[in-house]
Write an enzyme that holds these catalytic residues in place. Sequence first.
Site, short mmCIF file in Angstrom:
data_model
loop_
_atom_site.label_atom_id
_atom_site.label_comp_id
_atom_site.label_asym_id
_atom_site.label_seq_id
_atom_site.Cartn_x
_atom_site.Cartn_y
_atom_site.Cartn_z
N GLU A 282 0.83 -1.75 0.08
CA GLU A 282 -0.16 -0.32 -0.11
C GLU A 282 0.59 1.07 -0.05
OE1 GLU A 282 -3.80 -0.32 1.52
OE2 GLU A 282 -2.75 1.20 2.93
N HIS A 303 7.05 -26.63 -1.32
CA HIS A 303 7.06 -28.14 -1.25
C HIS A 303 5.70 -27.44 -2.02
CE1 HIS A 303 8.60 -31.64 0.88
NE2 HIS A 303 9.39 -29.80 1.62
N LYS A 417 -14.14 1.03 -3.61
CA LYS A 417 -15.03 1.01 -2.72
C LYS A 417 -16.37 1.57 -3.77
CE LYS A 417 -12.03 1.89 0.66
NZ LYS A 417 -11.65 2.71 1.81
O1 PA5 Z 1 -3.41 1.29 5.89
C1 PA5 Z 1 -4.74 1.92 5.48
O2 PA5 Z 1 -4.48 2.91 5.86
C2 PA5 Z 1 -5.49 0.99 5.31
O3 PA5 Z 1 -5.18 -0.36 5.49
C3 PA5 Z 1 -7.02 1.12 6.62
O4 PA5 Z 1 -6.44 0.79 7.76
C4 PA5 Z 1 -8.34 0.84 6.08
O5 PA5 Z 1 -8.82 0.59 5.48
C5 PA5 Z 1 -8.92 0.65 7.86
O6 PA5 Z 1 -9.77 1.94 7.38
P1 PA5 Z 1 -10.16 2.42 8.53
O7 PA5 Z 1 -8.81 2.57 10.22
O8 PA5 Z 1 -10.24 3.93 8.93
O9 PA5 Z 1 -11.30 2.37 8.95
#
Ligand code: PA5
Length: 429
Positions: A282, A303, A417
């Site tokens: 990310e 394996h 989303k």
């Molecule tokens: O790293 C990030 O920002 C995302 O993975 C969020 O943690 C994830 O989308 C969850 O978001 P939130 O804590 O607002 O529910």
Amino acid sequence: MALKLNTKYAEGFVTKAQETALLAEAKTAAAKLDAGDCLGNDFIGWRTLPTTYDKEEFTRIKAAAKRIRETSQVLVVIGIGGSYLGARAAIEFLGGRFYNDFADLKVYFVGNSISPEELSAVLRLCEGKDVSVNVISKSGTTTEPAIAFRVFKKYMETRYGKAEAAKRIYATTDKARGTLKELSTREGYETFVVPDDVGGRYSVLTAVGLLPIAAAGFDIDRLMQGAQAGQKKFDAADENDSNRYAAIRNALYRGGKKTELYVSFDPAFTMFNEWLKQLYGESEGKDGKGIFPASVIFSTDLHSMGQYIQDGERTVYETFVSFGTARDDVTVEKTAEDFDGLNYLAGKTLSQVNATAMQATILAHVDGGVPCMVLELDAMDEENLGELIYFFEHSCAVSGALLGVNPFNQPGVEAYKKNMFRLLGKPGY
Ligand code: PA5
């Protein structure tokens, strides 16, 4: 306690000149990070968290964890992505994959998918047991955990009544904004804060990770001590292991090694691999760039994936994480008849056999054209974990800068989303 990066098995794949040039870039990036002069600089609060964390809240986290352990046999943790992976990774790292089978307090994670099977299974697992809930969402609006919380809020209120349910529900969210914060204030849930300047995937050392980890019975003081050691060692513009790791992985990437495989010889590392994949994937996968993070557990996956790694497309490098002493060891015993031909191993511990398997694997993979780095830790305990977390967070920030991306945003996560909301008929989409 000491985390060490061994890069000797990558040397043949990166020239000294490339390493020196990238290390100079990494040092500059670390200095800019330190000065707050970097892309995404409003999300670099994680850098000093091990020393500047909120001490009053930390005490409240420990008190809440104690209360959860005293009043419950199940803790349901609701969250996704950065609001889920760190806690689960830490609990499995420290307690092993069978943690729940041995624990007085079982910790179940929901809201990290939309699977009805999983949610129903955890509801069944709660039957006959006292339950607490920790709902975690920085934004307070993420669909997956919101659905799970809607289900568990009703479950808790039906089972305990509104007032008692409110005492058993803990919310970790923004300090002032969002639906979850508003609801918590209205319902009287105890709340913990995800700091504004710490993004989800960098939040494991906040209440996001600390409450579930402490509730699971692990020592968060020692975890923070390990992270402090990490901050001291790695948060500097010098030739420390974090900057070296960032430099070498980028040198490999520029030389065509586009995939990084995180490798451990201990299955307790499986969820830490998942945390790493989120942290690096990310942070770096954007603007058409990025090292693709993948993971394997050896010798299990030798394996299954071993053939590809040894012999497939030569675009892969590996980062091994190894541990010194085992928490519980097993020794191979001698048998009179040697029915399985294993007497040559008699007297050896499985730790020794596992370490030898790792050595043999590295040598084979390097021979096959796969550069390898090894992060060596002393043990799978809280201090080592804290230092490891800080190491990877820091090197990820530096590495993102070397790639030329903002390592602290995730604009690409929104695309699915928008489609999902439109297809489900959410107002405004
Ligand atoms: O790293 C990030 O920002 C995302 O993975 C969020 O943690 C994830 O989308 C969850 O978001 P939130 O804590 O607002 O529910």
